[in-house]
Design a protein around this motif. Structure first.
Motif, PDB file in Angstrom:
ATOM      1  N   SER A  38      39.451  36.942  40.613  1.00  0.00           N
ATOM      2  CA  SER A  38      38.362  36.680  39.664  1.00  0.00           C
ATOM      3  C   SER A  38      36.998  36.807  40.334  1.00  0.00           C
ATOM      4  O   SER A  38      36.052  37.380  39.766  1.00  0.00           O
ATOM      5  CB  SER A  38      38.525  35.281  39.064  1.00  0.00           C
ATOM      6  OG  SER A  38      37.467  34.966  38.199  1.00  0.00           O
ATOM      7  N   THR A  39      36.899  36.305  41.569  1.00  0.00           N
ATOM      8  CA  THR A  39      35.641  36.417  42.310  1.00  0.00           C
ATOM      9  C   THR A  39      35.330  37.871  42.640  1.00  0.00           C
ATOM     10  O   THR A  39      34.165  38.293  42.595  1.00  0.00           O
ATOM     11  CB  THR A  39      35.726  35.584  43.602  1.00  0.00           C
ATOM     12  OG1 THR A  39      36.039  34.228  43.281  1.00  0.00           O
ATOM     13  CG2 THR A  39      34.405  35.623  44.358  1.00  0.00           C
ATOM     14  N   MET A  40      36.365  38.644  42.961  1.00  0.00           N
ATOM     15  CA  MET A  40      36.158  40.062  43.254  1.00  0.00           C
ATOM     16  C   MET A  40      35.626  40.808  42.030  1.00  0.00           C
ATOM     17  O   MET A  40      34.773  41.697  42.169  1.00  0.00           O
ATOM     18  CB  MET A  40      37.464  40.684  43.727  1.00  0.00           C
ATOM     19  CG  MET A  40      37.904  40.253  45.114  1.00  0.00           C
ATOM     20  SD  MET A  40      39.559  40.849  45.544  1.00  0.00           S
ATOM     21  CE  MET A  40      39.277  42.621  45.592  1.00  0.00           C
ATOM     22  N   LYS A  41      36.120  40.472  40.840  1.00  0.00           N
ATOM     23  CA  LYS A  41      35.639  41.135  39.624  1.00  0.00           C
ATOM     24  C   LYS A  41      34.151  40.867  39.400  1.00  0.00           C
ATOM     25  O   LYS A  41      33.426  41.748  38.928  1.00  0.00           O
ATOM     26  CB  LYS A  41      36.457  40.672  38.415  1.00  0.00           C
ATOM     27  CG  LYS A  41      37.863  41.228  38.375  1.00  0.00           C
ATOM     28  CD  LYS A  41      38.502  41.067  37.017  1.00  0.00           C
ATOM     29  CE  LYS A  41      38.772  39.637  36.683  1.00  0.00           C
ATOM     30  NZ  LYS A  41      39.530  39.495  35.419  1.00  0.00           N
ATOM     31  N   ALA A  55      28.923  53.408  33.410  1.00  0.00           N
ATOM     32  CA  ALA A  55      30.267  53.967  33.578  1.00  0.00           C
ATOM     33  C   ALA A  55      30.854  53.575  34.936  1.00  0.00           C
ATOM     34  O   ALA A  55      32.048  53.239  35.040  1.00  0.00           O
ATOM     35  CB  ALA A  55      30.224  55.484  33.430  1.00  0.00           C
ATOM     36  N   ILE A  56      30.036  53.601  35.986  1.00  0.00           N
ATOM     37  CA  ILE A  56      30.511  53.219  37.317  1.00  0.00           C
ATOM     38  C   ILE A  56      30.921  51.743  37.331  1.00  0.00           C
ATOM     39  O   ILE A  56      31.975  51.375  37.873  1.00  0.00           O
ATOM     40  CB  ILE A  56      29.427  53.494  38.371  1.00  0.00           C
ATOM     41  CG1 ILE A  56      29.251  55.003  38.566  1.00  0.00           C
ATOM     42  CG2 ILE A  56      29.766  52.818  39.689  1.00  0.00           C
ATOM     43  CD1 ILE A  56      28.113  55.364  39.491  1.00  0.00           C
ATOM     44  N   ALA A  57      30.077  50.884  36.734  1.00  0.00           N
ATOM     45  CA  ALA A  57      30.392  49.453  36.698  1.00  0.00           C
ATOM     46  C   ALA A  57      31.704  49.202  35.960  1.00  0.00           C
ATOM     47  O   ALA A  57      32.542  48.406  36.406  1.00  0.00           O
ATOM     48  CB  ALA A  57      29.247  48.689  36.033  1.00  0.00           C
ATOM     49  N   MET A  58      31.899  49.900  34.845  1.00  0.00           N
ATOM     50  CA  MET A  58      33.141  49.742  34.094  1.00  0.00           C
ATOM     51  C   MET A  58      34.336  50.228  34.902  1.00  0.00           C
ATOM     52  O   MET A  58      35.394  49.584  34.928  1.00  0.00           O
ATOM     53  CB  MET A  58      33.050  50.510  32.783  1.00  0.00           C
ATOM     54  CG  MET A  58      34.320  50.447  31.928  1.00  0.00           C
ATOM     55  SD  MET A  58      34.740  48.752  31.440  1.00  0.00           S
ATOM     56  CE  MET A  58      33.394  48.421  30.288  1.00  0.00           C
ATOM     57  N   GLN A 111      37.480  47.968  36.199  1.00  0.00           N
ATOM     58  CA  GLN A 111      38.848  48.278  35.784  1.00  0.00           C
ATOM     59  C   GLN A 111      39.788  48.379  36.988  1.00  0.00           C
ATOM     60  O   GLN A 111      40.970  48.047  36.882  1.00  0.00           O
ATOM     61  CB  GLN A 111      38.871  49.589  34.984  1.00  0.00           C
ATOM     62  CG  GLN A 111      38.285  49.482  33.598  1.00  0.00           C
ATOM     63  CD  GLN A 111      39.034  48.495  32.721  1.00  0.00           C
ATOM     64  OE1 GLN A 111      40.253  48.409  32.778  1.00  0.00           O
ATOM     65  NE2 GLN A 111      38.299  47.759  31.909  1.00  0.00           N
ATOM     66  N   VAL A 112      39.278  48.851  38.117  1.00  0.00           N
ATOM     67  CA  VAL A 112      40.110  48.921  39.319  1.00  0.00           C
ATOM     68  C   VAL A 112      40.584  47.521  39.720  1.00  0.00           C
ATOM     69  O   VAL A 112      41.778  47.303  40.007  1.00  0.00           O
ATOM     70  CB  VAL A 112      39.341  49.580  40.475  1.00  0.00           C
ATOM     71  CG1 VAL A 112      40.103  49.435  41.787  1.00  0.00           C
ATOM     72  CG2 VAL A 112      39.109  51.057  40.184  1.00  0.00           C
ATOM     73  N   ILE A 113      39.667  46.557  39.733  1.00  0.00           N
ATOM     74  CA  ILE A 113      40.046  45.179  40.056  1.00  0.00           C
ATOM     75  C   ILE A 113      40.960  44.614  38.974  1.00  0.00           C
ATOM     76  O   ILE A 113      41.912  43.877  39.260  1.00  0.00           O
ATOM     77  CB  ILE A 113      38.800  44.293  40.219  1.00  0.00           C
ATOM     78  CG1 ILE A 113      37.819  44.922  41.226  1.00  0.00           C
ATOM     79  CG2 ILE A 113      39.197  42.903  40.682  1.00  0.00           C
ATOM     80  CD1 ILE A 113      38.368  45.051  42.608  1.00  0.00           C
ATOM     81  N   GLN A 114      40.703  44.984  37.720  1.00  0.00           N
ATOM     82  CA  GLN A 114      41.539  44.511  36.615  1.00  0.00           C
ATOM     83  C   GLN A 114      42.978  45.002  36.767  1.00  0.00           C
ATOM     84  O   GLN A 114      43.929  44.252  36.525  1.00  0.00           O
ATOM     85  CB  GLN A 114      40.954  45.006  35.288  1.00  0.00           C
ATOM     86  CG  GLN A 114      41.631  44.459  34.043  1.00  0.00           C
ATOM     87  CD  GLN A 114      41.117  43.092  33.656  1.00  0.00           C
ATOM     88  OE1 GLN A 114      40.372  42.460  34.414  1.00  0.00           O
ATOM     89  NE2 GLN A 114      41.517  42.633  32.496  1.00  0.00           N
TER      90      GLN A 114
END
Length: 279
Positions: free
Chosen positions: A209-212, A259-262, A266-269
């Protein structure tokens, strides 16, 4: 219900088949997910259509607010100039490096604070103050100390996320079940054993969660640094475009940042979903 009926019902569950109620629940869940995905795409397309329509009808000034068609043309132009990918790559590299450094340093610091209760009591007020400090106020000092270059930008990216990450991870470490830690001590384990066998495994949801949160904050810090001390990157494109009144370039860069932020989120998700499936 007689014993034979109960036996047949249990047998059906053992062979992996679903009961009607389970099948209905899964079907409703799939429909809900498809509806959410559809509404997300629909809202995006509706926003783009209204934006383009308002621009064409002169409801908004296309010079200041641009339009989807102008953004697409600007994107193609930047690609043809072979500069856009370089700017995106630089921003991505700075963001990922800042994020990784924040993760490593925050994990080390949170672990040290968990090991030493006395040290955590001493440093906690300072961490709160540093986390509350507006990081943009540090940018001029970073330029004086480190000069204009990638080092300044990476440190700026780290400064936005680091202290909040330390506080979040340390708080997560302290919320691990104390009974499990006592059990480790009862069985003859050390504090190191309790850290690696109980605290860290039990804190993985907090870590993810902290990484996201941190991946987005690192990107924000990198853009702040690029505003002040860069000659490449999307932050530089935004500043340059505003200075020469090429607002199509500014809005295009902002949308690419979205787009980059999303994508990074998503990678962390995906990593979080993989962990939950394993658990």
């Amino acid at each position: 219900m007689d014993e034979k009926s109960l036996y047949e019902r249990n047998e059906k569950r053992r062979d992996g088949s679903l009961t009607p109620r389970q099948a209905a629940f899964l079907a409703a869940h799939r429909r809900s997910r498809r509806m959410v995905a559809f509404l997300r795409v629909f809202l995006l397309l509706l926003f783009l259509a209204l934006w383009e329509l308002c621009s064409d009808l002169d409801v908004i000034d296309a010079f200041f607010f641009s339009s989807p068609s102008r953004v697409a043309l600007e994107f193609i132009t930047l690609l043809e100039e072979k500069s856009l990918l370089t700017h995106i790559g630089i921003t991505l590299y700075e963001t990922l490096l800042s994020f990784l450094l924040v993760f490593l340093i925050s994990m080390i610091c949170a672990t040290i604070l968990w090991y030493s209760a006395r040290l955590s009591e001493i440093l906690e007020p300072y961490l709160v103050v540093l986390n509350s400090l507006p990081k943009s106020a540090l940018a001029p000092l970073l330029i004086v100390w480190l000069g204009t270059g990638m080092n300044t930008i990476i440190v700026a990216g780290m400064s936005v996320a680091l202290f909040g990450a330390i506080i979040s991870l340390y708080t997560g470490f302290r919320q691990v079940d104390e009974e499990k830690i006592r059990l480790i001590y009862t069985l003859g384990g050390s504090r190191r054993d309790s850290l690696f066998k109980v605290v860290l495994p039990g804190s993985i949801p907090i870590i993810l969660s902290t990484m996201k949160v941190n991946i987005g904050l690192a990107l924000v810090g990198v853009i702040i640094g690029e505003f002040l001390a860069a000659r490449r990157g999307l932050g530089y494109l935004i500043i340059y475009g505003s200075q020469v009144f090429q607002l199509d370039m500014v809005i295009t860069s902002i949308l690419i940042l979205c787009a980059i932020a999303m994508g990074l989120y998503q990678v962390i998700q995906v990593a979080e979903k993989y962990y939950r499936r394993r658990v």
